[in-house]
Design an enzyme around this catalytic site. Structure first.
Site, mmCIF file in Angstrom:
data_model
loop_
_atom_site.group_PDB
_atom_site.id
_atom_site.type_symbol
_atom_site.label_atom_id
_atom_site.label_comp_id
_atom_site.label_asym_id
_atom_site.label_seq_id
_atom_site.Cartn_x
_atom_site.Cartn_y
_atom_site.Cartn_z
ATOM 1 N N ASP A 36 0.809 -1.223 0.000
ATOM 2 C CA ASP A 36 0.000 0.000 0.000
ATOM 3 C C ASP A 36 0.838 1.268 0.000
ATOM 4 O O ASP A 36 0.283 2.366 0.117
ATOM 5 C CB ASP A 36 -0.938 0.005 1.209
ATOM 6 C CG ASP A 36 -2.130 -0.920 1.022
ATOM 7 O OD1 ASP A 36 -2.258 -1.485 -0.079
ATOM 8 O OD2 ASP A 36 -2.929 -1.083 1.967
ATOM 9 N N ASP A 347 -14.643 34.461 -35.794
ATOM 10 C CA ASP A 347 -13.688 33.362 -35.865
ATOM 11 C C ASP A 347 -14.193 32.099 -35.180
ATOM 12 O O ASP A 347 -13.691 31.011 -35.451
ATOM 13 C CB ASP A 347 -12.361 33.772 -35.209
ATOM 14 C CG ASP A 347 -11.660 34.866 -35.991
ATOM 15 O OD1 ASP A 347 -12.016 35.043 -37.161
ATOM 16 O OD2 ASP A 347 -10.785 35.535 -35.427
ATOM 17 N N GLY A 482 -9.337 19.363 -35.058
ATOM 18 C CA GLY A 482 -10.346 18.634 -35.819
ATOM 19 C C GLY A 482 -10.751 19.381 -37.070
ATOM 20 O O GLY A 482 -11.016 18.788 -38.120
#
Length: 603
Positions: A36, A347, A482
């Protein structure tokens, strides 16, 4: 309990570690097996802290389970105090050590250490990281901000020092309690009845202040209003920069910050929480239980608006100004964010109506939905959170935007939802970044859990007006990339971009007609000397030199493979491959020839 590859939150003891690591003068002794101790890497590798967390592990092993693990814990706690000399100690157990039931709190109290010890009992199999951080902070606040008194160093931590410190003439607040809150004290999930306010100190002034505004007499003549900023921790998403940004906004309003906690606060700083006039819960997932207790105990008003986005920052400033009794018109008139102008400009018109899916912690998810819909003109098609403690707020927001809320901590459910909705942008965590990448969808990270790249060295807040600028850049850049792909596809067959056409900027033959064929004999040098002679007044334009090469054939498989190459370099790839084949006497180009040529020219 469900086995998963990814998880949005760690176990609750990781939340306790985030609080302990954020504070000064606090050491956390964690009863835990050797495996742990991985949590250290969260802070040193991902958050890139220069020192390891203030945590001591007992690190018992399997062979120790047959012996006295309780003695291992007592030894670890004693040695941790002697080595680090903290102002206060937290003690608790990890999810694995919880099964042993060694009672770290009782064992630590039996040591009679000369510093306050706060035991943190966290139900590891019912709750998760953010709840563990909230519970730990709540327990610390109750232990140190509430009388009865016990001597503690009164010096605030260096991170908290500011011109707003109380003068010696002001009454001193009561000192914090050394002990853990008794089991009878309610947890944040079980609020206690309101308790009487302190009559002394500026905490009494806060108790007399109403949410409609605070007069100068109530807080002391000539003193600026004071507030506490609650919730920032270690490993928090942009917490460091958010605190800086909000401090700047408050200073421009004429408001001092008394304490920032847990980030940079010492136990002595927690003892001063009651001196402030009001509290601001920057991160409700962590701050809300402690802030609500301070509101009941000292009568301190609570600012709940989180200033993420331009609209929310306006609302935050208005709420703070109303509670503090100050004029905010100057600050609002001088707003510096560029997000509103850009989102209205020509824009950005191509962004209008973009379909966005949002999944994050509750605070950032709700804020992101408001920004997306109201400030950028996006369409929210999905909204969800993994924070079950604040699921109601997300459900209300989802109803407002007319979508079905997704409340889950299973990333596979989130992936299925994204695949079904097919959004044009995903706003989420590191998990959604991976999901969106697999599905080919633009993505921006807005919330924890995050990776190392989301702890930038530069100043990059999410809150305030500058935070709105950062958000705009972070969200819009994936969409602009994109757009570039969209433009490439749109103009792929344009005559300027067709790989079969000679680019116009490289110069073209002066005569119009069919382009020269590959393998056609060169015409340069075939004219007679008489033909090349001309009068002085005659302008001669030479045609470009065309190098003769034999025709080579491409089989269908090679042609298909060639089409996978981006069109703007496809012509060069074709010419290089044919040259490679010609030099080696190859008359038929196959896929193997294409890749052999690629390897040859790539050397």
């Amino acid at each position: 309990m469900k086995l998963t590859l990814w998880t949005y939150e760690g176990p609750p003891h990781v939340g306790a570690m985030r609080v302990a690591t954020a504070m000064e003068g606090v050491h956390y002794v964690l009863h835990a097996p050797q495996g742990d101790t991985y949590a250290d890497l969260l802070f040193t590798m991902i958050e890139r802290r220069s020192k390891r967390p203030p945590v001591t592990y007992t690190t018992f092993q399997a062979r120790d389970l047959g012996g006295d693990t309780a003695e291992l814990f007592k030894t670890a706690a004693r040695e941790a105090y002697e080595r680090f000399k903290p102002q206060a100690m937290l003690v608790g157990a990890s999810c694995t050590a919880e099964l042993i039931q060694d009672d770290p709190g009782g064992l630590a109290r039996a040591l009679n250490l000369p510093v306050p010890v706060v035991a943190i009992e966290l139900p590891a199999y019912q709750r998760k990281e953010n709840w563990g951080a909230a519970e730990t902070f709540y327990r610390l606040v109750r232990a140190f901000a509430d009388p009865p008194a016990q001597s503690l160093p009164r010096q605030p931590s260096p991170a908290q020092a500011s011109p707003a410190q109380p003068s010696p003439a002001q009454p001193s607040p009561a000192q914090p309690s050394p002990a853990q809150p008794s089991p009878a004290q309610p947890s944040p999930a079980q609020p206690s009845p309101a308790q009487p306010s302190r009559a002394s100190g500026s905490g009494g002034a806060a108790a007399r202040a109403s949410t409609s505004g605070m007069s100068g007499d109530a807080r002391g003549e000539g003193r600026r209003p004071r507030c506490n900023l609650l919730g920032p921790t270690a490993l928090g998403f942009r917490h460091r920069d958010d605190v800086t940004e909000v401090r700047g906004l408050l200073d421009r309003l004429g408001i001092d910050v008394a304490v920032v906690a847990p980030l940079g606060a010492s136990p002595a700083d927690l003892a001063r929480l009651g001196e402030a006039d009001f509290n601001i819960a920057l991160y409700p997932e962590i701050a809300l239980p402690a802030a609500q207790w301070l509101q009941r105990r000292f009568g301190q008003p609570l600012v709940k608006t989180v200033p993420i986005g331009v609209g929310a920052t306006h609302d935050f400033i208005a709420e703070v100004a109303r509670i503090a009794g100050v004029d905010a018109s100057g600050l609002l008139a001088a707003e510096q964010s560029r997000l509103p102008w850009y989102s209205r400009s020509v824009d950005s018109t191509y962004l209008t109506g973009k379909r966005v899916f949002i999944f994050a912690d509750a605070t950032h998810a709700v804020a992101a939905a408001r920004i997306a819909a109201d400030e950028l003109g996006f369409t929210v098609v999905g909204l969800g959170t993994y924070t079950r403690e604040l699921a109601r707020e997300v459900r209300d927001a989802a109803a407002h935007y007319g979508v079905e809320p997704l409340i889950t901590d299973d990333y596979l459910e989130v992936e299925a939802q994204v695949a079904a909705l097919q959004p044009e942008l995903v706003l989420g965590t590191q998990m959604e970044r991976h999901i969106a990448k697999r599905l080919g969808i633009p993505c921006a990270v807005i919330s924890a859990p995050v990776h190392v790249q989301d702890f930038p060295a530069r100043y990059a807040p999410q809150m305030g007006f500058e935070g709105a600028n950062v958000l705009f850049d972070t969200w819009i850049h994936p969409l602009m990339m994109g757009l570039e792909e969209h433009l490439l596809g749109m103009f792929r067959d344009d005559f300027e971009f067709n790989d079969e056409t000679i680019p116009s900027h490289l110069g073209a033959p002066t005569h119009l007609g069919a382009p020269a064929q590959v393998g056609a004999p060169s015409q340069v040098g075939t004219r007679s000397q008489a033909e090349t002679q001309s009068s002085p007044d005659e302008v001669v334009v030479q045609a470009p030199v065309l190098i003769a090469q034999p025709v080579v054939a491409w089989n269908s498989a090679a042609e298909q493979e060639l089409k996978k190459i981006p069109f703007f370099v496809r012509g060069k790839a074709r010419r290089n491959t044919e040259r490679f084949a010609f030099e080696r006497g190859i008359t038929a180009i196959t896929v193997e020839t294409l890749y052999d040529a690629k390897a040859h020219f790539g050397r």
